[in-house]
Scaffold this motif. Structure first.
Motif, mmCIF file in Angstrom:
data_model
loop_
_atom_site.group_PDB
_atom_site.id
_atom_site.type_symbol
_atom_site.label_atom_id
_atom_site.label_comp_id
_atom_site.label_asym_id
_atom_site.label_seq_id
_atom_site.Cartn_x
_atom_site.Cartn_y
_atom_site.Cartn_z
ATOM 1 N N GLY A 53 25.233 5.933 62.689
ATOM 2 C CA GLY A 53 24.684 4.774 63.400
ATOM 3 C C GLY A 53 25.705 3.676 63.589
ATOM 4 O O GLY A 53 25.899 3.162 64.701
ATOM 5 N N PHE A 54 26.403 3.308 62.507
ATOM 6 C CA PHE A 54 27.365 2.207 62.598
ATOM 7 C C PHE A 54 28.548 2.577 63.480
ATOM 8 O O PHE A 54 28.888 1.848 64.418
ATOM 9 N N THR A 55 29.188 3.718 63.176
ATOM 10 C CA THR A 55 30.380 4.069 63.946
ATOM 11 C C THR A 55 30.038 4.375 65.405
ATOM 12 O O THR A 55 30.816 4.051 66.300
ATOM 13 N N GLY A 56 28.874 4.978 65.641
ATOM 14 C CA GLY A 56 28.486 5.260 67.026
ATOM 15 C C GLY A 56 28.347 4.002 67.854
ATOM 16 O O GLY A 56 28.795 3.943 69.004
ATOM 17 N N LEU A 57 27.729 2.974 67.277
ATOM 18 C CA LEU A 57 27.562 1.715 68.002
ATOM 19 C C LEU A 57 28.902 1.017 68.220
ATOM 20 O O LEU A 57 29.220 0.579 69.336
ATOM 21 N N VAL A 58 29.696 0.926 67.166
ATOM 22 C CA VAL A 58 30.972 0.212 67.294
ATOM 23 C C VAL A 58 31.908 0.939 68.254
ATOM 24 O O VAL A 58 32.572 0.322 69.092
ATOM 25 N N GLN A 59 31.948 2.268 68.165
ATOM 26 C CA GLN A 59 32.872 3.009 69.017
ATOM 27 C C GLN A 59 32.433 3.048 70.477
ATOM 28 O O GLN A 59 33.201 3.475 71.343
ATOM 29 N N SER A 60 31.231 2.590 70.761
ATOM 30 C CA SER A 60 30.791 2.502 72.155
ATOM 31 C C SER A 60 31.260 1.210 72.828
ATOM 32 O O SER A 60 31.062 1.033 74.042
ATOM 33 N N LEU A 61 31.878 0.300 72.060
ATOM 34 C CA LEU A 61 32.361 -0.952 72.644
ATOM 35 C C LEU A 61 33.436 -0.657 73.690
ATOM 36 O O LEU A 61 34.407 0.047 73.422
ATOM 37 N N ARG A 62 33.253 -1.234 74.875
ATOM 38 C CA ARG A 62 34.215 -0.998 75.968
ATOM 39 C C ARG A 62 35.246 -2.122 75.993
ATOM 40 O O ARG A 62 35.159 -3.060 76.776
ATOM 41 N N CYS A 63 36.218 -2.006 75.117
ATOM 42 C CA CYS A 63 37.296 -2.991 75.015
ATOM 43 C C CYS A 63 38.517 -2.256 74.483
ATOM 44 O O CYS A 63 38.422 -1.122 74.019
ATOM 45 N N PRO A 64 39.689 -2.888 74.559
ATOM 46 C CA PRO A 64 40.887 -2.237 74.022
ATOM 47 C C PRO A 64 40.777 -1.994 72.517
ATOM 48 O O PRO A 64 40.307 -2.858 71.772
ATOM 49 N N TRP A 65 41.220 -0.814 72.093
ATOM 50 C CA TRP A 65 41.276 -0.449 70.682
ATOM 51 C C TRP A 65 42.727 -0.171 70.293
ATOM 52 O O TRP A 65 43.482 0.399 71.058
ATOM 53 N N VAL A 66 43.066 -0.526 69.068
ATOM 54 C CA VAL A 66 44.381 -0.187 68.517
ATOM 55 C C VAL A 66 44.143 0.428 67.133
ATOM 56 O O VAL A 66 43.994 -0.279 66.161
ATOM 57 N N ASN A 67 44.065 1.793 67.081
ATOM 58 C CA ASN A 67 43.739 2.711 68.164
ATOM 59 C C ASN A 67 42.272 3.098 68.028
ATOM 60 O O ASN A 67 41.684 2.941 66.956
ATOM 61 N N HIS A 68 41.714 3.673 69.099
ATOM 62 C CA HIS A 68 40.356 4.198 68.958
ATOM 63 C C HIS A 68 40.391 5.368 67.981
ATOM 64 O O HIS A 68 41.296 6.199 68.028
ATOM 65 N N PRO A 69 39.403 5.456 67.073
ATOM 66 C CA PRO A 69 39.419 6.541 66.066
ATOM 67 C C PRO A 69 39.533 7.937 66.663
ATOM 68 O O PRO A 69 40.159 8.817 66.055
ATOM 69 N N ARG A 70 38.957 8.170 67.837
ATOM 70 C CA ARG A 70 39.046 9.533 68.389
ATOM 71 C C ARG A 70 40.486 9.875 68.756
ATOM 72 O O ARG A 70 40.914 11.021 68.602
ATOM 73 N N GLN A 71 41.281 8.879 69.209
ATOM 74 C CA GLN A 71 42.693 9.129 69.491
ATOM 75 C C GLN A 71 43.463 9.383 68.192
ATOM 76 O O GLN A 71 44.346 10.244 68.136
ATOM 77 N N ASN A 72 43.122 8.626 67.148
ATOM 78 C CA ASN A 72 43.783 8.830 65.863
ATOM 79 C C ASN A 72 43.542 10.242 65.329
ATOM 80 O O ASN A 72 44.457 10.899 64.824
#
Length: 322
Positions: free
Chosen positions: A102-121
């Motif tokens: 629930g937490f990671t799904g909501l946060v990772q849906s944010l449409r903004c720049p990530w350094v880095n997005h967890p899926r890229q990591n």
């Protein structure tokens, strides 16, 4: 604007440096550890017809956050989810999985720049993928074998110019149990074919050509900016793996050869990374050998580069082109 920093609340030097620089520039910053959810954080978010994004946020012990205020996310090293200690066994496992999803799904849906997005990591943090991508990007890599066949391992080492190889763990930060405690596996001392045993058949092993290096380089990439620090070892243990003996190290700032810079930028593009730490061995003739990619690696331990890297990271989080 608010920069969201996701990491442990304590003992994260890179995050501390970034938060300090954001505060110095007067940029609103919200530091949070997902491990605080659900015990110390209340989360509520809604989405429905006509909405493109989740609306809502969370209430923490000391500060609240609204998702629509977040303009960038710096993702470092969040702690593990902690659920009510009254929950045990399967109940605790279920609650932990639901909280994490629930937490990671909501946060990772944010449409903004990530350094880095967890899926890229996750994609980049794989030695086999990184070595192949580095070779395709034009970087020099050492001869490497992954196998569980003892005969193949012996043949590989015997075929190397110096007939020496090192063993390295394949999984990122793979600790193992040793007499009931946890230990980390470092790079081995140089091995000959005769030293290998048939226990290699138990699992996958990574063997890599031993490079008689002059020194190592920690190259940190922030966008297109590259920062290279030479790591010079002054003990036998540090010469095998510099992480074994930090007290025996000295550092220098060094320039990056143009061919290596092109390869690094290509590798960053392949994995869609905005930040990465890479390790190179500089051989006897000055040639750079790529050996590792850590998309979430440390940078503060080379003093002369800590502040330039921090400033570049904050430039990136503020939306500047770097």
């Amino acid at each position: 604007m608010t920069v969201l920093v996701l990491t442990r609340q304590l003992l994260d030097g890179p995050a501390d440096l970034v938060v300090h620089e954001l505060n110095r520039r007067g940029v609103p910053v919200h530091r949070a550890d997902p491990a605080e959810f659900p015990r110390r954080m209340k989360l509520a978010a809604r989405i429905g017809p006509g909405q493109a994004d989740w609306a809502g946020g969370w209430r923490g012990q000391y500060r609240d956050l609204r998702f629509d205020d977040v303009t960038a996310v710096y993702y470092r090293r969040p702690g593990p989810v902690e659920v009510d200690p009254a929950l045990t066994g399967e109940d605790a496992a279920w609650a932990r999985a639901e909280a994490r999803a629930g937490f990671t799904g909501l946060v990772q849906s944010l449409r903004c720049p990530w350094v880095n997005h967890p899926r890229q990591n996750i994609i980049a943090d794989s030695k086999p993928r990184a070595l192949a991508a580095a070779a395709r990007s034009g970087l020099r890599i050492p001869s490497t074998l992954i196998t569980n066949d003892p005969g193949e391992a012996r043949d590989f080492i015997s075929s190397l110019p110096g007939r020496l190889a090192v063993y390295k763990p394949i999984a990122p930060q793979s600790p193992i149990g040793v007499r009931g405690a946890r230990a980390t596996v470092w790079t081995s001392p140089p091995l000959t074919a005769d030293e290998l045993t048939d226990e290699i058949s138990c699992t996958a092993h990574l063997f890599q050509e031993w490079i008689a290096k002059q020194f190592e380089v920690r190259l940190t990439a922030v966008g297109n900016r590259l920062f290279a620090g030479g790591i010079h070892a002054h003990s036998d243990e540090a010469r095998i793996d510099f992480r074994r003996d930090y007290r025996a190290l000295t550092y220098t700032v060094c320039s990056v050869p143009e061919a290596v810079a092109r390869g690094v930028r290509s590798l960053m593009s392949v994995f869609n990374l905005r930040y990465a730490a890479m390790d190179f061995l500089v051989g006897p003739q000055g040639e750079w050998h790529f050996v590792d990619l850590n998309p979430n690696g440390q940078f503060g331990f080379i003093p002369e580069l800590a502040q330039p890297i921090t400033r570049s990271l904050v430039d990136l989080l503020e939306g500047e082109s770097v």
